[in-house]
Design an enzyme around this catalytic site. Structure first.
Site, short mmCIF file in Angstrom:
data_model
loop_
_atom_site.label_atom_id
_atom_site.label_comp_id
_atom_site.label_asym_id
_atom_site.label_seq_id
_atom_site.Cartn_x
_atom_site.Cartn_y
_atom_site.Cartn_z
N GLU A 202 0.85 -1.15 -0.04
CA GLU A 202 0.06 0.03 -0.02
C GLU A 202 0.86 1.13 -0.03
O GLU A 202 0.65 2.17 -0.78
CB GLU A 202 -0.88 -0.08 1.21
CG GLU A 202 -1.92 -1.08 1.29
CD GLU A 202 -1.58 -2.22 1.88
OE1 GLU A 202 -0.44 -2.48 2.02
OE2 GLU A 202 -2.47 -3.15 2.50
N ARG A 260 3.54 -1.23 15.55
CA ARG A 260 2.38 -0.49 16.21
C ARG A 260 2.72 -0.03 17.56
O ARG A 260 1.89 0.56 18.57
CB ARG A 260 1.33 -1.79 16.53
CG ARG A 260 1.94 -2.88 17.32
CD ARG A 260 0.82 -4.17 17.04
NE ARG A 260 1.14 -5.24 17.86
CZ ARG A 260 1.69 -6.17 16.91
NH1 ARG A 260 1.98 -6.10 15.69
NH2 ARG A 260 2.22 -7.27 17.41
O1 LIG Z 1 5.87 -0.02 8.49
P1 LIG Z 1 5.27 -1.02 7.41
O2 LIG Z 1 6.69 -1.95 7.25
O3 LIG Z 1 5.12 -0.44 6.16
O4 LIG Z 1 4.28 -2.05 8.00
C1 LIG Z 1 2.97 -1.59 8.08
C2 LIG Z 1 1.97 -2.29 8.83
O5 LIG Z 1 2.12 -3.53 8.20
C3 LIG Z 1 2.08 -4.43 9.35
O6 LIG Z 1 3.23 -5.20 9.33
C4 LIG Z 1 1.12 -5.69 9.28
O7 LIG Z 1 -0.26 -5.10 8.98
C5 LIG Z 1 1.92 -3.90 10.68
O8 LIG Z 1 2.20 -4.47 11.74
C6 LIG Z 1 2.53 -2.68 10.27
O9 LIG Z 1 2.31 -1.72 11.31
#
Ligand SMILES: O=P(O)(O)OC[C@H]1O[C@](O)(CO)[C@@H](O)[C@@H]1O
Length: 546
Positions: A202, A260
């Site tokens: 994303e 988190r």
């Molecule tokens: O900071 P990143 O690596 O983009 O991950 C975003 C989020 O995706 C996850 O790994 C899983 O949804 C979360 O634990 C994390 O906060």
């Protein structure tokens, strides 16, 4: 690791629940004990908590503390603070507490404060809008790289720079980023690409869209590829991937910071830009004060410990499957979403540290809306529905909206609003507990009751069972330190219940399967190939392609 259900305390709690817990009546408990409010209230740094409207008595608290002792809560807590690799499935330490330790204290202090100083210096440069020329900051991130800053920035609006707009883009859905980009001037916009891993689909997709927009709109302002370095910065543990994207100014953090639990790290950059270095440091200081409380206060007086144990009591003995949160402060509108990730991604596990199935339930569902909005939506169900759902109220004594620059009449009116807000918050916890008998309801003459309807029937519709539990937190004001302390309280509460349940609160394998399957389905959206798919997914694939 001790399985909670094998402990003596668990057996004692089971017996206590059958004998006294299930039948505990809050109204009788208050009538019997005039000291109940004082006995079940706690003052922690910045946060006062009234636990007296919960379905507990002195014995419940004693047995729960015995359970914590038998499950080795304190040793596990101390191991976290000491930087031991308590995230065993990933072989990592869990040290978000080090991010808010004062300089020279706590593990990795030089690294932590080195990044913090650099990040706060950038924040101050951006806030000097006359020089930076920046008016809009867009944070691109998801999950832990979004929810913390997206929650804190509106919560601390009273402290925010008035010449800067903060935007948050998270979803891999153009409907998220397009309205944000609309009307932005690339010359006045700073993008923060926030991703611990810098691999999240994303975030990378949105970063690419932002980059494409910047290169398309930039030339009109004399901007081009060379300016990406000035208008995009990254917060990540993967500095190389950020550099490959063309970002040269990166603020790093470490694998011992869970997503988190990361708003205290470089992921907090949007917060620092909004409220400035001094207030960001105050946010960290408030969290640190709660860390010290969690680490050192006797467990009987330890607020996160008492909350985590209450969660075990409700989930495993009363069988309650959800908990509702009602912050009576509009600035905390994103707190429920933030806590959903904190609690449900941490404790939504089905196996213990050894990989064995848990014998009892783990994370409850956490949900809610700010009060009083929730009152006009789902509170009906909290009061009269068939399920008992513990509710947590957050009240803030002093509002921040009656600012000196407002006209006196507006300020007076707002003062009145705050009194109404507090009265509603207090009334809801009172109503949940007191309820209303059908006999009392029968004495009323409700103007909206159907004419000629059986009064006894109407009275039954208008009665409330009561005895519904709630906790009320009170903050003096919503400030950087009080918000820091409040968030840290929730983090340590999740730690406490995880320690009792014997699960790993710091991994999140449960999000992997869906990500992998999305990767397999993506090319099928193009090709239409449904080979090997189950009939439902194949049918849906055909439907969305048609
Ligand atoms: O900071 P990143 O690596 O983009 O991950 C975003 C989020 O995706 C996850 O790994 C899983 O949804 C979360 O634990 C994390 O906060």
């Amino acid at each position: 690791m001790v399985r909670p259900e094998t402990t003596r305390a668990w057996t004692a709690l089971r017996g206590h629940f059958e004998a006294h817990g299930r039948g505990l009546d809050l109204r009788e408990a208050f009538a019997r004990d005039p000291g109940r409010f004082a006995a079940f209230s706690l003052q922690a740094p910045e946060v006062f908590a009234d636990l007296s409207k919960n379905l507990i008595d002195v014995a419940t608290r004693r047995f729960l503390l015995d359970l914590a002792a038998e499950c080795g809560l304190e040793a596990r807590r101390d191991a976290m603070f000491a930087g031991q690799p308590i995230n065993t499935t990933e072989g990592r330490a869990v040290l978000h507490t080090a991010l808010r330790a004062p300089r020279g204290q706590g593990p990795f202090s030089d690294d932590v404060h080195g990044v913090l100083d650099r990040m706060l210096a950038l924040a101050e440069r951006v806030r000097d809008t006359a020089t930076s020329g920046i008016t809009d900051v867009v944070n691109i991130g998801i999950g832990g790289s979004d929810l913390g800053p997206a929650m804190v920035v509106p919560a601390l609006d009273a402290y925010a720079h008035r010449g800067l707009r903060l935007h948050f883009v998270s979803n891999v859905d153009g409907h998220d980023i397009v309205p944000v980009l609309r009307g932005l001037d690339p010359a006045r916009t700073l993008f923060i690409v926030a991703s611990k891993t810098f691999t999240t689909q994303e975030t990378l997709a949105n970063a690419q869209t932002a980059r494409a927009w910047f290169l398309d709109a930039g030339p009109a302002s004399g901007l081009g590829v060379a300016d990406i370095a000035r208008h995009f910065v990254a917060a990540t543990t993967n500095v190389k991937a950020a550099a490959d994207f063309g970002i040269t100014e990166t603020f790093g953090f470490w694998d011992w910071v869970g997503g988190r639990y990361s708003l205290w790290s470089a992921i907090g950059l949007p917060i620092a830009i909004a409220i400035g270095a001094e207030h960001f440091r105050a946010l960290l200081a408030g969290a640190h004060a709660m860390d010290r409380h969690f680490a050192t206060a006797p467990l009987t007086q330890n607020l996160p410990v008492q909350l985590g144990l209450l969660d075990v009591w409700y989930r495993n003995f009363h069988g309650f499957t959800s908990r509702s949160l009602a912050p009576y402060h509009q600035g905390l509108k994103r707190l429920p979403a933030y806590l959903q990730q904190l609690e449900m991604e941490s404790n939504g596990k089905g196996v213990d540290l050894a990989g064995q199935p848990l014998a009892a339930g783990s994370s409850p569902v956490v949900w809610g809306e700010p009060g009083t909005n929730g009152q006009h939506a789902y509170f009906q169900m909290l009061h009269q529905g068939t399920d008992v759902i513990p509710v947590e109220f957050i009240l803030v004594k002093m509002p921040a909206h009656d600012r000196a620059d407002l006209p006196a009449a507006v300020r007076d009116s707002l003062t009145g609003q705050h009194a109404k807000l507090l009265a509603n918050g207090l009334a809801q916890s009172q109503a949940l507990m007191l309820g209303k008998t059908a006999a009392d309801a029968a004495r009323e003459r409700p103007p909206t009751a159907a004419p000629g309807a059986d009064p006894a029937m109407i009275a039954r519709h208008r009665s409330f069972p009561g005895n519904r539990p709630s906790t009320t937190f009170v903050l003096d004001a919503l400030t950087p330190p009080s918000l820091g302390a409040l968030i840290a309280m929730f983090e340590h509460r999740v730690f406490t219940s995880a320690a009792v349940w014997g699960l790993n609160a710091f991994d999140q394998w449960g999000v992997e399967l869906g990500k992998a399957l999305a990767g397999e389905l993506l090319p099928r959206l193009d090709s239409g190939d449904a080979t090997g798919l189950d009939a439902s997914t194949a049918g849906l694939l055909a439907r969305v392609r048609a």
